[in-house]
Design a protein around this motif. Structure first.
Motif, mmCIF file in Angstrom:
data_model
loop_
_atom_site.group_PDB
_atom_site.id
_atom_site.type_symbol
_atom_site.label_atom_id
_atom_site.label_comp_id
_atom_site.label_asym_id
_atom_site.label_seq_id
_atom_site.Cartn_x
_atom_site.Cartn_y
_atom_site.Cartn_z
ATOM 1 N N VAL B 73 31.233 45.000 -46.726
ATOM 2 C CA VAL B 73 30.481 45.475 -45.596
ATOM 3 C C VAL B 73 30.466 47.169 -45.280
ATOM 4 O O VAL B 73 29.364 47.798 -45.140
ATOM 5 N N THR B 74 31.803 47.567 -45.341
ATOM 6 C CA THR B 74 31.816 48.948 -45.447
ATOM 7 C C THR B 74 31.200 49.964 -46.558
ATOM 8 O O THR B 74 30.675 51.228 -46.351
ATOM 9 N N MET B 101 37.326 48.591 -37.298
ATOM 10 C CA MET B 101 36.987 48.099 -36.190
ATOM 11 C C MET B 101 37.019 46.533 -36.618
ATOM 12 O O MET B 101 37.398 45.578 -35.785
ATOM 13 N N LEU B 102 36.806 46.238 -37.912
ATOM 14 C CA LEU B 102 36.617 44.925 -38.337
ATOM 15 C C LEU B 102 38.005 44.340 -38.562
ATOM 16 O O LEU B 102 38.380 43.038 -38.202
ATOM 17 N N GLY B 107 42.727 41.108 -36.185
ATOM 18 C CA GLY B 107 43.986 41.270 -35.398
ATOM 19 C C GLY B 107 43.855 40.432 -34.000
ATOM 20 O O GLY B 107 44.599 39.975 -33.450
ATOM 21 N N ALA B 108 42.715 40.757 -33.289
ATOM 22 C CA ALA B 108 42.509 40.326 -31.949
ATOM 23 C C ALA B 108 42.241 38.649 -32.081
ATOM 24 O O ALA B 108 42.908 37.995 -31.474
ATOM 25 N N VAL B 109 41.564 38.344 -33.157
ATOM 26 C CA VAL B 109 41.373 36.672 -33.583
ATOM 27 C C VAL B 109 42.813 36.113 -33.479
ATOM 28 O O VAL B 109 43.408 35.287 -33.131
ATOM 29 N N VAL B 110 43.595 36.849 -34.493
ATOM 30 C CA VAL B 110 44.978 36.064 -34.818
ATOM 31 C C VAL B 110 45.960 36.361 -33.486
ATOM 32 O O VAL B 110 46.402 35.549 -33.035
ATOM 33 N N VAL B 111 46.041 37.543 -33.077
ATOM 34 C CA VAL B 111 46.961 37.768 -31.695
ATOM 35 C C VAL B 111 46.437 37.018 -30.503
ATOM 36 O O VAL B 111 47.224 36.131 -30.003
ATOM 37 N N ALA B 216 40.904 49.863 -42.130
ATOM 38 C CA ALA B 216 40.626 51.285 -42.258
ATOM 39 C C ALA B 216 40.673 51.504 -43.663
ATOM 40 O O ALA B 216 40.011 52.139 -44.601
ATOM 41 N N LEU B 217 41.845 50.925 -44.324
ATOM 42 C CA LEU B 217 42.221 51.286 -45.887
ATOM 43 C C LEU B 217 40.997 50.569 -46.818
ATOM 44 O O LEU B 217 40.570 50.995 -47.785
ATOM 45 N N CYS B 218 40.697 49.272 -46.320
ATOM 46 C CA CYS B 218 39.567 48.543 -46.905
ATOM 47 C C CYS B 218 38.264 49.373 -46.748
ATOM 48 O O CYS B 218 37.426 49.466 -47.644
#
Ligand SMILES: Nc1ncnc2c1ncn2[C@@H]1O[C@H](COP(=O)(O)OP(=O)(O)O)[C@@H](O)[C@H]1O
Ligand SMILES: [Mg+2]
Lengths: 275, 315
Positions: B73-74, B101-102, B107-111, B216-218
């Protein structure tokens, strides 16, 4: 003359009030905790005083750990109120409780065994020097403080760079207690601190427990070991099926009575056996 | 954080890299050239970046298998920014920002969704893949200008800028792990999340930040992808999650977390890329590359099980 019993009752209550130390550090009132259909705690009133070791006793599943977790901010109580240091508190997290001077040393869960001694003592409360908002560790200051803390506890930990997982049970308890001291805790809670320790190490931890109380802190200790409890505790509270069924000063009881309370053989234990 | 066994692992990996280099140099005259060495390193850029994020996640007891699709995507966004003639500085930031963002989404889904990381990111992998399909519409994104290529291949004192950027990323990670509160907090969460919470750590914040950093690294890997290949196909990043996880585990960061080795990951990626390059040069079809990666992963994991049994049996 019909008023006499009421009068006697009134006078008794007045003298009770005068005798009771005015400022229990923790005042728990009517604490209840339900997990779904299960009631783990029911209407528990407990005072915890500075300078005193209070022991919580009871059979497995009696609710001791649950009560301790309420104090520690790990459980939000379903009922009741908690006053600590004069403030009514409602802890949302262990962090909240720590900010109010409550430190808890859980049964075998107190430390991160993959981290070093110093890292464990400061975990979540590191000494930092922020640069552009990034919390850089002040490692020299932390190492110095660790030496002072362990020295105060008379704990012999040869290598503070070692991971906690490589320490003995007693050394781990010392690290956990050093952590509590470092947080400047005014209430230190220890859940089964000696359950996994050898005899000599148990002695040491019990001595530490006394010293913490003598330094003016409030100490709560959960233990199955009656001999240990009689050695360190000033006061004992027995839980049964989620209720507080008895409270005794050490001078006013003996191991047989406490055992009878725990096992349910004592008449006072019956309150808990009604539905 | 890197204990004795970690150092031993690093030495073993380094020795394996050296041995592979000698072996392939003997078997293929094209392997042992300076040009080929540069190619091996250049082929490692994206994997090094993605594996760095994966190392942080795995040290925390998490994982992200959607990294390849995030890179996809990026990369597409970066390519389109390039085609839109945006200033180069902006073009280079689009990928990392979108990736963060992705990653934060994952993270939000996991947390907050309380879904195991592997399941949540597998689901997101499907979603992001669909995004790539919708944007590309079955076509390739190609014919991209070479502006980014010149940046990545620009040499300072003989060292390509791409390699410097990768080294900077690892250096920054090392500083955060060893010199700030991030390192001990990450490892405490990786050791036991509930215990970390009981000890008063801001577990949710650290987990979200780590997913975002990995994203961000991805995204940065997406920028490198565009710089190096100057096109994007539908299958972009299909194998890179497997390669990243393999490199991290080879490097000695355990899949269940609580320990971390950046040096190990650097060497793990290097070993994978040397093997892939060498096998190609001696005439093994590229189809076998994933087989080699998978076999290495299985080999290391079973060796660890055997060693652990031997150790606990001896104790
Ligand atoms: N998180 C929880 N969820 C559901 N039930 C729990 C939980 N924690 C404790 N309990 C239950 O509450 C009761 C009291 O447990 P606990 O406080 O751990 O007892 P003790 O520490 O006295 O052995 C037990 O029946 C236990 O199974
Ligand atoms: Mg318990």
């Amino acid at each position: 003359m019909a008023q006499l019993p009421a009068l006697v009752d009134g006078v008794e209550r007045l003298t009770d009030m005068m005798q009771a130390p005015p400022d229990a550090f923790v005042q728990a009132r009517g604490i209840g905790k339900r997990f779904g259909a299960l009631t783990a705690l029911r209407d528990v009133d407990i005072d915890i005083r500075a300078g005193e070791v209070l022991a919580l006793l009871g059979d497995n599943g009696a609710g001791k750990t649950t009560f301790v977790k309420v104090l520690a901010g790990a459980h939000v109580p379903s009922d009741g109120t908690l006053r600590i240091g004069g403030d009514t508190v409602r802890f949302a997290s262990p962090r909240d409780a720590a900010d109010h001077g409550v430190a808890t040393i859980y049964q075998e869960l107190a430390l991160s065994e993959n981290l070093k001694v110093a890292e464990n003592i400061f975990l979540g409360h590191e000494l930092v020097r922020p640069v552009l908002g990034v919390p850089f560790l002040d490692r020299a200051a932390m190492r110095a403080r660790v030496r002072v803390l362990l020295g105060e506890l008379d704990a012999h930990i040869p290598d503070i760079e070692a991971p906690v997982g490589s320490l003995s049970g007693g050394q781990r308890q010392a690290v956990a207690i050093a952590r509590a001291l470092n947080l400047d805790a005014r209430l230190i809670i220890m859940d089964e601190p000696t359950a996994a320790l050898a005899v000599a190490e148990t002695r040491k931890v019990l001595n530490l427990t006394r010293r913490l109380a003598e330094s003016g802190r409030a100490v709560v200790i959960v233990s199955h070991n009656i001999a240990d409890v009689f050695e360190v505790a000033d006061r004992m509270i027995v839980f049964r099926r989620g209720r507080k069924i008895a409270e005794r000063k050490r001078a006013e009881t003996d191991p047989d009575e406490i055992v009878a309370l725990i096992t349910g053989a004592h008449p006072d234990a019956r309150v808990a056996d009604q539905p | 954080m890197d204990d004795q066994s970690g150092v031993g692992r690093d030495l073993t990996l380094a020795a394996a890299c050296v041995a592979a280099v000698f072996l392939f140099a003997l078997l293929s005259p094209a392997f042992g050239t300076a040009g080929n060495a540069a190619t091996v390193l250049r082929n490692g850029y994206e994997l090094w970046l993605i594996a760095l994020g994966m190392t942080l996640l795995m040290a925390m007891g998490a994982i992200d298998v959607s990294v390849g699709a995030v890179m996809g995507v990026t990369a597409i966004l970066t390519g389109q920014a390039l085609l839109a003639d945006l200033p180069l500085g902006v073009v280079m930031l689009v990928g990392p920002a979108a990736g963060a963002m992705l990653g934060l989404c994952a993270g939000a889904v996991v947390v907050w969704g309380r879904i195991p990381a592997i399941v949540a990111t597998l689901g997101l992998f499907g979603v992001f893949r669909m995004l790539i399909f919708l944007v590309l519409g079955g076509q390739w994104l190609s014919g991209l200008p070479a502006d980014l290529t010149r940046v990545v291949d620009w040499r300072a004192a003989g060292v390509p800028a791409g390699l410097l950027i990768v080294a900077l990323a690892y250096g920054a990670a090392w500083v955060f792990l060893r010199r700030t509160t991030y390192g001990p907090h990450l490892l405490a969460i990786g050791f036991d999340e509930d215990r970390a919470r009981l000890m008063g750590l801001a577990v949710t914040r650290v987990r979200l930040a780590t997913f975002a950093a990995s994203g961000a690294l991805c995204g940065l890997a997406g920028v490198f992808y565009i710089a190096i290949y100057r096109n994007v196909s539908m299958t972009i990043g299909a194998d890179i999650a497997l390669e990243a996880v393999a490199a991290v585990i080879l490097g000695g960061t355990p899949i269940f977390g609580g320990r971390i080795s950046l040096v190990g990951t650097v060497l793990g990626v290097l070993l994978l890329r040397i093997l892939q390059n060498g096998l190609l040069l001696i005439g093994v079809p590229s189809l076998w590359q994933t087989v080699v990666t998978g076999a290495l992963l299985l080999g290391v994991l079973s060796a660890e099980v055997v060693l652990r049994r031997a150790r606990t049996g001896a104790a």
